[in-house]
Design an enzyme around this catalytic site. Structure first.
Site, PDB file in Angstrom:
ATOM      1  N   ILE A 277       0.814  -1.209   0.000  1.00 41.65           N
ATOM      2  CA  ILE A 277       0.000   0.000   0.000  1.00 41.65           C
ATOM      3  C   ILE A 277       0.859   1.276   0.000  1.00 41.65           C
ATOM      4  O   ILE A 277       0.428   2.308  -0.509  1.00 41.65           O
ATOM      5  CB  ILE A 277      -0.990  -0.001   1.189  1.00 41.65           C
ATOM      6  CG1 ILE A 277      -2.085   1.060   0.997  1.00 41.65           C
ATOM      7  CG2 ILE A 277      -0.268   0.163   2.517  1.00 41.65           C
ATOM      8  CD1 ILE A 277      -3.218   0.962   1.996  1.00 41.65           C
TER       9      ILE A 277
ATOM     10  N   GLY B 250       3.320  -4.161  11.441  1.00 42.27           N
ATOM     11  CA  GLY B 250       2.438  -4.351  10.289  1.00 42.27           C
ATOM     12  C   GLY B 250       2.407  -3.169   9.346  1.00 42.27           C
ATOM     13  O   GLY B 250       3.416  -2.515   9.089  1.00 42.27           O
ATOM     14  N   VAL B 251       1.217  -2.883   8.837  1.00 43.66           N
ATOM     15  CA  VAL B 251       1.055  -1.798   7.873  1.00 43.66           C
ATOM     16  C   VAL B 251       1.404  -0.453   8.503  1.00 43.66           C
ATOM     17  O   VAL B 251       1.945   0.434   7.842  1.00 43.66           O
ATOM     18  CB  VAL B 251      -0.367  -1.805   7.252  1.00 43.66           C
ATOM     19  CG1 VAL B 251      -1.431  -1.350   8.230  1.00 43.66           C
ATOM     20  CG2 VAL B 251      -0.420  -0.967   5.991  1.00 43.66           C
ATOM     21  N   ASP B 252       1.125  -0.285   9.777  1.00 42.89           N
ATOM     22  CA  ASP B 252       1.444   0.954  10.480  1.00 42.89           C
ATOM     23  C   ASP B 252       2.943   1.238  10.415  1.00 42.89           C
ATOM     24  O   ASP B 252       3.373   2.329  10.033  1.00 42.89           O
ATOM     25  CB  ASP B 252       0.949   0.846  11.933  1.00 42.89           C
ATOM     26  CG  ASP B 252       1.037   2.141  12.717  1.00 42.89           C
ATOM     27  OD1 ASP B 252       1.181   3.221  12.114  1.00 42.89           O
ATOM     28  OD2 ASP B 252       0.933   2.068  13.956  1.00 42.89           O
TER      29      ASP B 252
ATOM     30  N   THR C 170      -7.091  -6.847  11.026  1.00 45.54           N
ATOM     31  CA  THR C 170      -6.958  -8.288  10.772  1.00 45.54           C
ATOM     32  C   THR C 170      -5.578  -8.848  11.110  1.00 45.54           C
ATOM     33  O   THR C 170      -5.389 -10.056  11.053  1.00 45.54           O
ATOM     34  CB  THR C 170      -7.294  -8.633   9.307  1.00 45.54           C
ATOM     35  OG1 THR C 170      -6.368  -7.956   8.458  1.00 45.54           O
ATOM     36  CG2 THR C 170      -8.717  -8.245   8.980  1.00 45.54           C
ATOM     37  N   GLY C 171      -4.642  -7.989  11.481  1.00 51.85           N
ATOM     38  CA  GLY C 171      -3.308  -8.463  11.847  1.00 51.85           C
ATOM     39  C   GLY C 171      -3.238  -8.771  13.330  1.00 51.85           C
ATOM     40  O   GLY C 171      -3.937  -9.651  13.829  1.00 51.85           O
ATOM     41  N   VAL C 172      -2.430  -7.998  14.049  1.00 46.87           N
ATOM     42  CA  VAL C 172      -2.232  -8.257  15.479  1.00 46.87           C
ATOM     43  C   VAL C 172      -3.512  -8.042  16.296  1.00 46.87           C
ATOM     44  O   VAL C 172      -3.609  -8.537  17.414  1.00 46.87           O
ATOM     45  CB  VAL C 172      -1.077  -7.414  16.068  1.00 46.87           C
ATOM     46  CG1 VAL C 172       0.243  -7.793  15.426  1.00 46.87           C
ATOM     47  CG2 VAL C 172      -1.348  -5.938  15.962  1.00 46.87           C
ATOM     48  N   TYR C 173      -4.502  -7.337  15.730  1.00 46.24           N
ATOM     49  CA  TYR C 173      -5.775  -7.144  16.447  1.00 46.24           C
ATOM     50  C   TYR C 173      -6.729  -8.312  16.245  1.00 46.24           C
ATOM     51  O   TYR C 173      -7.816  -8.336  16.795  1.00 46.24           O
ATOM     52  CB  TYR C 173      -6.424  -5.825  16.031  1.00 46.24           C
ATOM     53  CG  TYR C 173      -5.738  -4.582  16.576  1.00 46.24           C
ATOM     54  CD1 TYR C 173      -4.544  -4.648  17.278  1.00 46.24           C
ATOM     55  CD2 TYR C 173      -6.293  -3.333  16.379  1.00 46.24           C
ATOM     56  CE1 TYR C 173      -3.929  -3.507  17.765  1.00 46.24           C
ATOM     57  CE2 TYR C 173      -5.688  -2.180  16.876  1.00 46.24           C
ATOM     58  CZ  TYR C 173      -4.507  -2.281  17.563  1.00 46.24           C
ATOM     59  OH  TYR C 173      -3.906  -1.141  18.047  1.00 46.24           O
TER      60      TYR C 173
END
Length: 165
Positions: free
Chosen positions: A9, A30-32, A116-119
């Site tokens: 992304i 992750g994406v963050d 959908t990742g670590v959460y």
């Protein structure tokens, strides 16, 4: 219009990318973490001025070294079995991020799979909420282009199946 695109992304040339952030907005995994690394130190400096973000809400920042104009940070819910308001909070993430982008003049936006990742939000349920919420948002803003960013082929297939495409 909602499209699915597999890839990173942080490389998408859209007006806004959405960051699946934590409540501090100061970066994470992750994406963050990927967005913060790709955007450079300016993003972290601006995020320090935003005062964090509660779950379900969204905050707008510049995109710095990213090919986008804006990063929209939203904090998804941690999955706790689905009985603690998680579906409504996840829908609010998509709705609020979309609204902020539109109000900022953005007409193309890319979303990762929020929570959908670590959460641990189950991917099929999260995809259904994302698609339903964004389809509803698009009714009032038909000139907006939405991309659902898939990090791999299986996630892209899931998103396409939910979209019916």
């Amino acid at each position: 219009m909602i499209a699915v695109r597999e890839g990173d992304i942080t490389t998408f040339a859209v007006d806004a990318i959405v960051n699946a952030a934590n409540s501090s907005l100061l970066g994470g995994g992750g994406v963050d973490g990927a967005i913060h690394r790709a955007a450079g130190p300016g993003l972290l400096a601006e995020c320090r001025t935003l005062g964090g973000c509660p779950t379900g809400e969204a905050r707008l920042s510049g995109a710095y070294d990213l090919p986008a104009r804006h990063v929209i940070h939203t904090v998804g819910p941690v999955w706790q079995g689905g009985t603690r308001g998680e579906p409504a909070l996840l829908a609010a993430c998509y709705r609020n991020a979309f609204r902020l982008a539109y109000e900022a003049g953005d007409r193309s936006i890319a979303f990762p799979a929020i929570s959908t990742g670590v959460y641990r939000y189950p991917a099929p349920e999260a995809a259904a909420i994302a698609v339903a919420t964004l389809r509803e948002a698009l009714k009032g803003c038909p000139d907006m282009e939405v991309t659902l960013a898939a990090f791999d082929a299986s996630q892209a297939a899931l998103l396409r199946a939910v979209l019916g495409s």
